[in-house]
Design an enzyme around this catalytic site. Structure first.
Site, PDB file in Angstrom:
ATOM      1  N   CYS A  86      47.349 -83.946 -47.685  1.00 17.28           N
ATOM      2  CA  CYS A  86      47.550 -84.022 -46.361  1.00 17.28           C
ATOM      3  C   CYS A  86      47.184 -82.661 -45.696  1.00 17.28           C
ATOM      4  O   CYS A  86      45.943 -82.418 -45.716  1.00 17.28           O
ATOM      5  CB  CYS A  86      49.070 -84.307 -46.108  1.00 17.28           C
ATOM      6  SG  CYS A  86      49.252 -84.944 -44.292  1.00 17.28           S
ATOM      7  N   HIS A 196      50.498 -89.228 -49.247  1.00 18.24           N
ATOM      8  CA  HIS A 196      51.798 -88.489 -49.913  1.00 18.24           C
ATOM      9  C   HIS A 196      52.318 -89.131 -51.001  1.00 18.24           C
ATOM     10  O   HIS A 196      53.359 -89.590 -51.075  1.00 18.24           O
ATOM     11  CB  HIS A 196      53.105 -88.104 -48.857  1.00 18.24           C
ATOM     12  CG  HIS A 196      52.436 -87.252 -47.823  1.00 18.24           C
ATOM     13  ND1 HIS A 196      52.566 -85.844 -47.961  1.00 18.24           N
ATOM     14  CD2 HIS A 196      52.042 -87.515 -46.490  1.00 18.24           C
ATOM     15  CE1 HIS A 196      52.120 -85.417 -47.062  1.00 18.24           C
ATOM     16  NE2 HIS A 196      52.001 -86.243 -45.998  1.00 18.24           N
ATOM     17  N   GLU A 198      53.774 -87.684 -53.404  1.00 22.51           N
ATOM     18  CA  GLU A 198      55.026 -87.076 -53.729  1.00 22.51           C
ATOM     19  C   GLU A 198      56.252 -87.657 -53.234  1.00 22.51           C
ATOM     20  O   GLU A 198      57.573 -87.214 -53.488  1.00 22.51           O
ATOM     21  CB  GLU A 198      54.875 -85.606 -53.583  1.00 22.51           C
ATOM     22  CG  GLU A 198      55.092 -85.222 -52.187  1.00 22.51           C
ATOM     23  CD  GLU A 198      53.865 -85.197 -51.170  1.00 22.51           C
ATOM     24  OE1 GLU A 198      52.975 -85.893 -51.812  1.00 22.51           O
ATOM     25  OE2 GLU A 198      53.799 -84.717 -50.110  1.00 22.51           O
TER      26      GLU A 198
END
Lengths: 222, 80
Positions: A86, A196, A198
């Site tokens: 990002c 994302h 994660e």
């Protein structure tokens, strides 16, 4: 796997990234402040997401000129894997570690939702946990993820297998060229992506599709 | 000396913000606008006293930070 997370003022996904790396590698990453000049000896350097310097000037522009980025550049040149997610992707592009530009979303809106990603090149340290062409879920949350590059650069990225992830099933959230969601450098040791992974690593997140990116990296250095 | 730097998107780079502004002008009833491209202006106060030195310094600033030359062009005006 030893990892380090670079922290800039204004990031807000650093704690998510540290939690993901800790959980999957079994070891907390080193955190490196942007004013530092050195990065410890690690197998993976991550620049997480957020709003470094309030997105002033251009997203990632100020962070990309921080002292620590010379060290990131040197580590990249020596073959260490570098991951930017990002805002981290925007910073890697502004730092010249990846080609092209990330522009305002076509809709002009901040987009926060789940998208589908196709793994376009599964033959890299970052993507080896997936199979070629696999479609996974992944959340996005950004205002400036509209990937742009001149046609020569796009051709080069496509021909060299430097497109790692593509938005699939008509879920392109930002209007990026060729539905590009994540790209690699020519040596394939630097990956930047808008989504994302994660944030999708345990059941409580609603899925674990992001996990293989980190476990694949872990496999290399284990 | 003073410098004014104008940064604009290169021709061919899509400008959704410019398009939204154009749409807004039309919705306000202001006709006759064939297109809008938006950009940024920077006003710099410089220590330099010589125009060519000032221009050279600002050019470096544009290349290194003020503009993203992948997608943007810049122009520099120097004044006293």
């Amino acid at each position: 796997m030893k990892s380090a997370v670079i922290v800039f003022p204004g990031l807000n996904r650093d704690r998510d990234m540290i939690a993901a790396l800790t959980q999957i590698s079994g070891k907390a990453p080193a955190t490196v402040w942007h004013q530092d000049a050195e990065i410890p000896d690690v197998d993976l350097i991550v620049i997480p997401g957020g709003f470094s310097y309030g997105d002033y000037l251009r997203c990632g522009a100020i962070a990309a000129r921080s002292p620590i980025m010379d060290a990131v550049r040197a580590k990249a040149a020596s073959g260490v894997n570098i991951l930017g997610v990002c805002n981290g992707f925007q910073i890697l592009i502004e730092a010249g570690l990846l080609p092209g530009a990330l522009m305002r979303n076509m809709s002009l809106k901040f987009v926060c939702r789940d998208v589908k990603l196709e793994v376009t090149n599964a033959d890299t340290d970052f993507t080896r946990g997936y199979s070629q062409g696999q479609v996974i879920n992944c959340p996005v949350a950004h205002h400036d993820g509209n990937y742009f590059a001149d046609s020569e650069t796009i051709t080069q990225l496509e021909d060299n297998g430097q497109v790692a992830f593509r938005y699939a099933e008509n879920t392109n959230p930002n209007g990026s060229i060729n539905d590009i969601a994540g790209i690699l450098n020519t040596k394939k040791n630097v990956l930047g992506l808008m989504p994302h992974p994660e944030n999708l690593i345990e059941a409580a997140h609603g899925g674990t599709d992001g996990r293989a990116l980190f476990s694949g990296l872990l496999g290399r250095a284990a | 000396m003073k410098a004014r730097v104008t940064v604009t998107l290169k021709a061919g780079v899509l400008d959704p913000q410019g398009q939204a502004i154009e749409g807004s002008l039309k919705s306000l009833g202001m006709s006759g606008v064939g297109g809008v491209r938006q950009g940024k202006v920077f006003d710099l106060l410089l220590d330099a006293t010589d125009e060519s030195a000032a221009r050279a310094a600002v050019t470096t600033m544009c290349e290194k930070l003020l503009a993203n030359t992948v997608i943007e062009n810049y122009t520099i005006e120097i004044s006293n």
